[in-house]
Design a protein around this motif. Structure first.
Motif: not given
Length: 158
Positions: A126-150
């Motif tokens: 079976x295949x697995x796609x692994x996606x590495x994500x990062x979130x910036x230090x000092x972002x103004x709010x949690x909304x600015x650190x969102x990722x939406x994956x369709x």
């Protein structure tokens, strides 16, 4: 090599298998603030200065019409807010790494992302796609650190 889905026409001996974003699994839940599975996508909100990997198990035919299946490209449809980044995309066949796109630093809309799988390897598990994500230090709010994956998918050949 990062491609766009419209770059090549798919020959008749190819097929594509997708998994919806809501199937995503998070590797380190303590590094994010929330995961919301919705109708159109999965939304991840990160914690500042953190990273994690998210996984998409893709339904995988190992043979098609009596021929061994090969993997030609990984597909990923996603968008990020200003303080979230997709840094890597890795494809595994079982426990064997068959493709990696490292340090790609993708932000914004990438609804037609296509990533090559070098050598078009034959698939055994079976295949697995692994996606590495990062979130910036000092972002103004949690909304600015969102990722939406369709969704995430694989283009197969024989």
């Amino acid at each position: 090599m990062v491609l766009q889905r419209g770059d090549n026409q798919m020959p008749d001996n190819k097929s594509t298998s997708w998994v919806h974003g809501s199937a995503m699994q998070v590797e380190y839940l303590a590094r994010i603030t929330s995961v919301r599975h919705t109708g159109p996508f999965v939304r991840i909100e990160g914690m500042g200065g953190q990273n994690t990997w998210v996984h998409f198990p893709v339904p995988t035919p190992t043979t098609q019409n009596g021929s061994q299946t090969t993997a030609t490209s990984a597909l990923l449809s996603f968008r990020t807010r200003s303080h979230a980044t997709v840094n890597e995309i890795i494809v595994y066949d079982g426990e064997k790494r068959i493709a990696e796109h490292m340090d790609i630093d993708l932000k914004g809309d990438h609804l037609d992302g296509k990533f090559d799988i070098p050598g078009n390897p034959e698939i055994n598990f079976g295949l697995n796609i692994t996606v590495g994500v990062t979130f910036d230090e000092g972002a103004p709010d949690t909304r600015s650190m969102q990722i939406e994956i369709v969704g995430a998918g694989i283009e197969f050949g024989t």
